[in-house]
Design a protein around this motif. Structure first.
Motif, mmCIF file in Angstrom:
data_model
loop_
_atom_site.group_PDB
_atom_site.id
_atom_site.type_symbol
_atom_site.label_atom_id
_atom_site.label_comp_id
_atom_site.label_asym_id
_atom_site.label_seq_id
_atom_site.Cartn_x
_atom_site.Cartn_y
_atom_site.Cartn_z
ATOM 1 N N THR A 114 -34.793 34.204 145.215
ATOM 2 C CA THR A 114 -35.805 34.512 144.029
ATOM 3 C C THR A 114 -36.120 33.187 143.474
ATOM 4 O OG1 THR A 114 -34.870 36.725 143.579
ATOM 5 C CG2 THR A 114 -36.149 35.841 141.910
ATOM 6 N N ASP A 115 -35.276 32.589 142.990
ATOM 7 C CA ASP A 115 -35.652 31.177 142.456
ATOM 8 C C ASP A 115 -36.411 30.364 143.313
ATOM 9 O OD1 ASP A 115 -34.132 31.821 140.209
ATOM 10 O OD2 ASP A 115 -32.330 30.525 140.661
ATOM 11 N N ARG A 116 -36.179 30.144 144.526
ATOM 12 C CA ARG A 116 -37.045 29.541 145.633
ATOM 13 C C ARG A 116 -38.376 30.109 145.766
ATOM 14 N NH1 ARG A 116 -34.259 27.089 150.819
ATOM 15 N NH2 ARG A 116 -36.109 25.963 151.375
ATOM 16 N N LEU A 117 -38.479 31.304 145.528
ATOM 17 C CA LEU A 117 -39.974 32.053 145.828
ATOM 18 C C LEU A 117 -40.585 31.673 144.555
ATOM 19 C CD1 LEU A 117 -41.980 33.889 147.201
ATOM 20 C CD2 LEU A 117 -40.607 35.768 146.076
ATOM 21 N N VAL A 118 -40.108 31.799 143.314
ATOM 22 C CA VAL A 118 -40.727 31.409 142.259
ATOM 23 C C VAL A 118 -41.252 30.026 142.002
ATOM 24 C CG1 VAL A 118 -40.239 31.256 139.717
ATOM 25 C CG2 VAL A 118 -39.540 33.243 140.915
ATOM 26 N N GLU A 119 -40.287 29.103 142.374
ATOM 27 C CA GLU A 119 -40.619 27.644 142.588
ATOM 28 C C GLU A 119 -41.614 27.497 143.375
ATOM 29 O OE1 GLU A 119 -38.605 23.591 144.438
ATOM 30 O OE2 GLU A 119 -37.295 25.154 143.769
ATOM 31 N N ASN A 120 -41.633 28.004 144.525
ATOM 32 C CA ASN A 120 -42.889 27.822 145.613
ATOM 33 C C ASN A 120 -44.093 28.290 144.926
ATOM 34 O OD1 ASN A 120 -41.709 26.713 147.454
ATOM 35 N ND2 ASN A 120 -41.037 28.541 148.566
ATOM 36 N N TRP A 121 -44.094 29.568 144.305
ATOM 37 C CA TRP A 121 -45.387 29.798 143.637
ATOM 38 C C TRP A 121 -45.694 29.235 142.414
ATOM 39 C CZ3 TRP A 121 -44.511 35.945 144.086
ATOM 40 C CH2 TRP A 121 -44.611 36.453 145.293
ATOM 41 N N SER A 122 -44.875 28.725 141.671
ATOM 42 C CA SER A 122 -45.331 27.929 140.480
ATOM 43 C C SER A 122 -45.970 26.722 140.830
ATOM 44 C CB SER A 122 -44.090 27.843 139.523
ATOM 45 O OG SER A 122 -42.925 27.100 140.284
ATOM 46 N N LYS A 123 -45.692 26.086 141.873
ATOM 47 C CA LYS A 123 -46.272 24.884 142.376
ATOM 48 C C LYS A 123 -47.977 25.168 142.775
ATOM 49 C CE LYS A 123 -42.256 22.874 144.411
ATOM 50 N NZ LYS A 123 -41.526 22.584 145.871
ATOM 51 N N LYS A 124 -48.113 26.355 143.021
ATOM 52 C CA LYS A 124 -49.540 26.954 143.140
ATOM 53 C C LYS A 124 -50.571 26.638 142.048
ATOM 54 C CE LYS A 124 -48.724 28.660 147.317
ATOM 55 N NZ LYS A 124 -49.164 28.407 148.406
ATOM 56 N N GLU A 125 -51.807 26.323 142.467
ATOM 57 C CA GLU A 125 -52.700 25.934 141.184
ATOM 58 C C GLU A 125 -53.612 27.502 140.815
ATOM 59 O OE1 GLU A 125 -53.474 23.211 139.445
ATOM 60 O OE2 GLU A 125 -51.754 22.403 140.467
ATOM 61 N N PRO A 126 -54.204 27.568 140.058
ATOM 62 C CA PRO A 126 -54.751 29.049 139.932
ATOM 63 C C PRO A 126 -55.856 29.128 141.127
ATOM 64 C CG PRO A 126 -54.390 27.847 137.581
ATOM 65 C CD PRO A 126 -54.055 26.823 138.684
ATOM 66 N N GLY A 127 -56.138 30.165 141.349
ATOM 67 C CA GLY A 127 -57.152 30.201 142.543
ATOM 68 C C GLY A 127 -56.454 29.984 143.842
#
Length: 169
Positions: A114-127
């Motif tokens: 879960t932490d790995r997925l959250v980390e990957n998604w939190s690196k994304k910019e809006p859009g």
């Protein structure tokens, strides 16, 4: 509950309720915590009480039609489609590895995935595009494989190769 139609049993009632969950909620409100209905031409018993459910944990006959929706995902050899003595044998084997007491030892692995997925998604910019199907597949398979094989599949590259092989097969 009496069947609505000879062929469909209570399937029209399930549709009218809006979902299988809503149908079962209405069924149990009307007939009590243990109720029967017709799933097509198969008489099916539903239990909505934890106490009654505990009394029936030994039940090994379940209508395979209830799980037909999941057959493409789990395959026809899944325990979902097994009944009788074969079900009891497999359930004992699976419970040793995946029973409630054993699952608590896997929580840290689920949390790591879960932490790995959250980390990957939190690196994304809006859009930014999020490959939701691929990411959630990798998450689910990683969590499952962590429990079976340990942390071997921690590498995203291995997970993508596994996904490709899975889709090819």
């Amino acid at each position: 509950m009496q069947p609505s139609t000879k062929e469909g049993g209570n399937l029209p009632d399930i549709i009218r309720a809006g979902s299988f969950h809503e149908f079962l909620t209405q069924l149990h409100a009307r007939y009590g915590p243990i109720s029967g209905f017709w799933f097509g031409q198969v008489y099916t018993v539903s239990i909505a009480s934890p106490e009654l459910f505990k009394q029936h944990t030994h039940a090994s006959e379940r209508p395979p039609i209830l799980y037909r929706l999941f057959e493409p995902t789990f395959g026809s050899a899944s325990i979902l489609y097994t009944n009788g003595e074969e079900f009891r044998i497999r359930k004992r084997q699976y419970d040793r590895a995946f029973g409630h007491t054993r699952l608590s030892s896997y929580f840290h692995m689920f949390q790591k995935a879960t932490d790995r997925l959250v980390e990957n998604w939190s690196k994304k910019e809006p859009g930014d595009y999020i490959p939701l199907c691929e990411d959630t597949f990798v998450f689910a398979v990683r969590a499952a494989l962590f429990t079976i094989l340990g942390e071997y599949f921690e590498d995203d590259g291995l997970m993508i190769k596994f996904k490709t092989a899975y889709e090819t097969y």
